[in-house]
Scaffold this motif. Structure first.
Motif, PDB file in Angstrom:
ATOM      1  N   UNK A 161      -9.538 -11.440  28.839  1.00 26.73           N
ATOM      2  CA  UNK A 161      -9.534 -10.042  28.378  1.00 26.73           C
ATOM      3  C   UNK A 161     -10.945  -9.522  28.107  1.00 26.73           C
ATOM      4  N   UNK A 212      -6.409 -17.514  28.996  1.00 21.94           N
ATOM      5  CA  UNK A 212      -5.545 -16.363  29.292  1.00 21.94           C
ATOM      6  C   UNK A 212      -5.800 -15.178  28.380  1.00 21.94           C
ATOM      7  N   UNK A 213      -6.305 -15.439  27.161  1.00 18.20           N
ATOM      8  CA  UNK A 213      -6.551 -14.368  26.206  1.00 18.20           C
ATOM      9  C   UNK A 213      -8.025 -14.029  26.102  1.00 18.20           C
ATOM     10  N   UNK A 214      -8.752 -14.861  25.378  1.00 22.64           N
ATOM     11  CA  UNK A 214     -10.136 -14.525  25.021  1.00 22.64           C
ATOM     12  C   UNK A 214     -11.038 -14.287  26.232  1.00 22.64           C
ATOM     13  N   UNK A 268      -7.317 -11.391  20.080  1.00 18.04           N
ATOM     14  CA  UNK A 268      -7.350 -11.349  21.555  1.00 18.04           C
ATOM     15  C   UNK A 268      -6.775 -12.645  22.131  1.00 18.04           C
ATOM     16  N   UNK A 269      -7.165 -13.768  21.531  1.00 21.85           N
ATOM     17  CA  UNK A 269      -6.632 -15.066  21.964  1.00 21.85           C
ATOM     18  C   UNK A 269      -5.135 -15.169  21.730  1.00 21.85           C
ATOM     19  N   UNK A 292      -4.175 -21.685  26.890  1.00 29.88           N
ATOM     20  CA  UNK A 292      -3.473 -20.411  27.102  1.00 29.88           C
ATOM     21  C   UNK A 292      -4.144 -19.306  26.294  1.00 29.88           C
ATOM     22  N   UNK A 293      -4.493 -19.623  25.050  1.00 31.08           N
ATOM     23  CA  UNK A 293      -5.185 -18.648  24.190  1.00 31.08           C
ATOM     24  C   UNK A 293      -6.555 -18.303  24.749  1.00 31.08           C
ATOM     25  N   UNK A 315      -2.612  -6.092  28.423  1.00 29.66           N
ATOM     26  CA  UNK A 315      -3.138  -5.413  27.249  1.00 29.66           C
ATOM     27  C   UNK A 315      -3.480  -3.993  27.700  1.00 29.66           C
ATOM     28  N   UNK A 372      -3.080 -11.601  23.071  1.00 27.27           N
ATOM     29  CA  UNK A 372      -3.248 -11.394  24.515  1.00 27.27           C
ATOM     30  C   UNK A 372      -3.037 -12.655  25.327  1.00 27.27           C
ATOM     31  N   UNK A 373      -3.242 -13.820  24.702  1.00 32.30           N
ATOM     32  CA  UNK A 373      -3.098 -15.091  25.412  1.00 32.30           C
ATOM     33  C   UNK A 373      -1.817 -15.809  25.040  1.00 32.30           C
ATOM     34  N   UNK A 374      -1.829 -16.442  23.883  1.00 26.89           N
ATOM     35  CA  UNK A 374      -0.729 -17.344  23.522  1.00 26.89           C
ATOM     36  C   UNK A 374       0.632 -16.655  23.496  1.00 26.89           C
TER      37      UNK A 374
END
Lengths: 269, 269
Positions: A83, A78-80, B74-75, A74-75, B100, B78-80
């Motif tokens: 984005x 979905x994040x790193x 960001x992880x 998810x991190x 974001x 924006x993710x977790x």
């Protein structure tokens, strides 16, 4: 006639190299018209998992997504990864919007039930199976129609508050099929070869066009590399469900592969 | 008369406790009408940074966002954190979409320039300063109008391909101000007290209403706890820029604080 929509999937070989990713995104930004990008995760989730002391677990070669692993993907996905792609596309004047299947309920999924494998009951953990029939296109259509370029991480949700890990190829075909009644969809799988090869040892032996008849012929002649068969089968599944064309090709050929003058393998009915 | 929009910000005290977060989201889902949620990061980014061997760096008490740190926030933000909130809201029948400031170019920002602090030139790293005047409301209006509930992580972008770390209070006031010409906006800052207290040692001494006149009077009487002054100044900045009302209150009072019968401190012109 309906407008064309390109549904483009990239995998780890592009994501794991910042230079390859940036080159790809420059090409992707040049693709005219409606488009969606789906990215896999690459090796970075495994690397960060290792650093956090979370080991990837496998049963019969299949990765198990336990509580720690779903947090990591998810991190990372979905994040790193998501984005960074969005920020780079924005710099390339492409109005990207990063999404998972949970956002706006884009891709509802079901947690994979226990499966019997070699007589053993296997719990895959937080893995999501997508059912084409439950996909609703209106929210995504709204974003596309407003000029956004959706960028999907390979995550879905169970509708009960949990994020689920889902194969990026499956996300791509689900979106392609789900939008095929609204758009003329070309689903493009970017992989490490230029296309489906007639001779697996000759990168220039790309088969330019495959339809059902040609596929039967290639199978009868035993010409195809075994590893490519599931990809072609998936392509015909998508075509049978409404997708107009599936293109299998190299990421570096993306721009050509969105025109008539394709470099990869174009699969049609 | 324009429709009401609640712009709600929650901080670490809610995010760091799964139970508190879930209770808050249940309340947030019950809030009727248009709404936006902005979340901070909480302690989890620091914890994951520690596990990854990335140490938080501070200069004069200010956190520096270096290359490793921007990847971690960001992880995590924006993710977790963002996707867990989205998945939980989806389970509560709220059609959340996680964003974001990079997504759909929602919040363009500028990398903070070097600053002289105590005679020393300080580079804050990947920190984004937001300029209210560059915010464009049309994309966000489209999502709100379509029935989505935007959920923002405290990240922006520089338009040149980089994600930037931005204070969540600032994101909340930027969105509130930017949307104030389209909606009757109530900006709600959830914090650990029930509101602005007349006696900092008495949790029941909430000042229910503050306008500019009352604020001058409270300042003259020297009644306010010093730490609350920047919050009230920010509130009046938002009000001067078009926000109708700012509410400072406890997360647990959210539902009441979206009605006339507020429990917290309502700040108005």
């Amino acid at each position: 006639m309906s407008e064309t929509l390109f549904v483009v999937k990239i995998g780890g070989n592009v994501i794991d190299s910042p230079d390859a990713l940036h080159a790809f995104l420059k090409d992707f930004a040049m693709v005219k018209g409606h488009k969606i990008l789906i990215h896999g995760g690459g090796k970075i989730a495994t690397k960060i998992g290792d650093q956090l002391g979370v080991q990837s677990k496998y049963i019969n070669g299949r990765r198990i997504t336990d509580d720690d692993t779903i947090d990591i993907v998810t991190m990372v996905y979905g994040g790193l990864v998501n984005k960074k792609i969005v920020a780079q596309l924005q710099a390339l004047q492409t109005n990207a919007i990063g999404l998972t299947g949970a956002d706006a309920n884009m891709i509802p999924a079901t947690k994979r039930p226990l499966k019997l494998i070699n007589g053993e009951s296997v719990d895959f953990g937080w893995v999501g199976d997508v059912d084409h029939s439950r996909f609703e296109s209106q929210n995504l259509k709204l974003l596309i129609g407003a000029g956004f370029t959706p960028v999907f991480a390979p995550l879905t949700h169970d509708g009960q508050g949990h994020i689920l890990n889902t194969n990026a190829d499956t996300i791509a075909s689900t979106l392609a099929v789900g939008l095929s009644s609204l758009y003329h969809v070309r689903l493009i799988y970017c992989f490490e070869k230029k296309g489906v090869l007639e001779d697996v040892n000759n990168d220039d032996s790309v088969i330019r066009n495959i339809n059902k008849e040609k596929y039967q012929q290639l199978l009868a002649e035993n010409k195809l590399f075994e590893g490519i068969l599931p990809k072609i089968d998936n392509a015909f599944d998508a075509i049978n469900a409404g997708v107009k064309e599936v293109l299998i090709g190299h990421a570096a050929d993306l721009v050509k592969n969105t025109t008539e003058a394709t470099e990869g393998t174009l699969i049609t009915r």
